[in-house]
Design a protein around this motif. Structure first.
Motif, PDB file in Angstrom:
ATOM      1  N   LEU A  28       3.198 -40.855 -64.575  1.00  0.00           N
ATOM      2  CA  LEU A  28       2.976 -39.429 -64.794  1.00  0.00           C
ATOM      3  C   LEU A  28       4.213 -38.623 -64.409  1.00  0.00           C
ATOM      4  O   LEU A  28       4.665 -37.755 -65.165  1.00  0.00           O
ATOM      5  N   ALA A  29       4.774 -38.926 -63.238  1.00  0.00           N
ATOM      6  CA  ALA A  29       5.973 -38.211 -62.785  1.00  0.00           C
ATOM      7  C   ALA A  29       7.148 -38.443 -63.731  1.00  0.00           C
ATOM      8  O   ALA A  29       7.894 -37.501 -64.041  1.00  0.00           O
ATOM      9  N   LEU A  30       7.313 -39.671 -64.209  1.00  0.00           N
ATOM     10  CA  LEU A  30       8.400 -39.962 -65.149  1.00  0.00           C
ATOM     11  C   LEU A  30       8.192 -39.242 -66.480  1.00  0.00           C
ATOM     12  O   LEU A  30       9.153 -38.763 -67.088  1.00  0.00           O
ATOM     13  N   THR A  31       6.939 -39.148 -66.924  1.00  0.00           N
ATOM     14  CA  THR A  31       6.643 -38.418 -68.156  1.00  0.00           C
ATOM     15  C   THR A  31       7.019 -36.950 -68.006  1.00  0.00           C
ATOM     16  O   THR A  31       7.657 -36.356 -68.885  1.00  0.00           O
ATOM     17  N   ILE A  32       6.634 -36.360 -66.885  1.00  0.00           N
ATOM     18  CA  ILE A  32       6.965 -34.949 -66.624  1.00  0.00           C
ATOM     19  C   ILE A  32       8.477 -34.777 -66.518  1.00  0.00           C
ATOM     20  O   ILE A  32       9.058 -33.861 -67.107  1.00  0.00           O
ATOM     21  N   TYR A  33       9.143 -35.664 -65.802  1.00  0.00           N
ATOM     22  CA  TYR A  33      10.594 -35.625 -65.643  1.00  0.00           C
ATOM     23  C   TYR A  33      11.295 -35.692 -67.005  1.00  0.00           C
ATOM     24  O   TYR A  33      12.185 -34.898 -67.298  1.00  0.00           O
ATOM     25  N   ARG A  34      10.869 -36.654 -67.828  1.00  0.00           N
ATOM     26  CA  ARG A  34      11.494 -36.812 -69.144  1.00  0.00           C
ATOM     27  C   ARG A  34      11.197 -35.618 -70.050  1.00  0.00           C
ATOM     28  O   ARG A  34      12.025 -35.228 -70.855  1.00  0.00           O
ATOM     29  N   TRP A  35      10.024 -35.055 -69.917  1.00  0.00           N
ATOM     30  CA  TRP A  35       9.655 -33.878 -70.702  1.00  0.00           C
ATOM     31  C   TRP A  35      10.522 -32.682 -70.302  1.00  0.00           C
ATOM     32  O   TRP A  35      10.995 -31.940 -71.158  1.00  0.00           O
ATOM     33  N   LEU A  36      10.731 -32.513 -68.992  1.00  0.00           N
ATOM     34  CA  LEU A  36      11.554 -31.407 -68.512  1.00  0.00           C
ATOM     35  C   LEU A  36      13.013 -31.543 -68.951  1.00  0.00           C
ATOM     36  O   LEU A  36      13.691 -30.553 -69.190  1.00  0.00           O
ATOM     37  N   LEU A  37      13.478 -32.792 -69.042  1.00  0.00           N
ATOM     38  CA  LEU A  37      14.865 -33.010 -69.499  1.00  0.00           C
ATOM     39  C   LEU A  37      15.006 -32.807 -71.000  1.00  0.00           C
ATOM     40  O   LEU A  37      16.113 -32.642 -71.498  1.00  0.00           O
ATOM     41  N   GLY A  38      13.885 -32.810 -71.697  1.00  0.00           N
ATOM     42  CA  GLY A  38      13.903 -32.574 -73.139  1.00  0.00           C
ATOM     43  C   GLY A  38      14.244 -33.799 -73.883  1.00  0.00           C
ATOM     44  O   GLY A  38      14.724 -33.887 -74.945  1.00  0.00           O
TER      45      GLY A  38
END
Length: 152
Positions: free
Chosen positions: A142-152
């Motif tokens: 979940l954290a990696l998904t959010i991180y990758r989403w924030l990086l675009g």
């Protein structure tokens, strides 16, 4: 000394320091299998260990039905009370996160090192309870998904 052997010894030491007997016992068992050259068992554990652990956990969760500690009254309360409905939602969310954790572990097995060390740190410094890599994997996914989403 083989690098994996040294890492297992380090995990044993951290597990002892963290007062995590399950971590120590599991690591000692894997180390013994490795030292005895029983690599077939290691491969079996790698392929089937999670399912066996889930099987045992499911047995523990279902036992109260068989012992009479949980009956129809308790099941009914689950569907008519706010805490019961929240528990249902929590179960749905947790199982979805656990699925993502398993997928993460299969896709990026090196990430388990961070999850194990993080779990041990959580035990030592925050009084955490080690429930296994699935929830840690799910939260990591979940954290990696959010991180990758924030990086675009």
């Amino acid at each position: 000394m083989h690098g994996g052997t040294l890492l297992l010894l380090i995990v044993i030491a951290i597990g002892i320091f963290a007062r995590s007997p399950l971590t120590v016992m599991a690591t000692v068992a894997i180390l013994i299998l490795h030292l005895l050259g029983w690599h077939g068992w290691l491969h079996w554990a790698e392929r089937h260990g999670v399912n066996m652990g889930l099987f045992m956990l499911t047995l523990a969760m279902l036992a109260p039905f068989a012992t009479g500690k949980v009956g129809f009254k308790e099941v009914y309360q689950t569907f008519v009370s706010v805490p019961g409905l929240i528990a249902l939602a929590g179960g749905v969310i947790a199982t979805n996160l656990n699925k993502q954790g398993i997928e993460l572990l299969h896709g990026e097995p090196q990430i388990i090192v961070g999850m194990i060390l993080g779990s041990l740190l959580g035990i030592v410094f925050f009084g955490g309870v080690p429930v296994g890599p699935l929830m840690a994997g799910g939260l990591t996914a979940l954290a990696l998904t959010i991180y990758r989403w924030l990086l675009g």
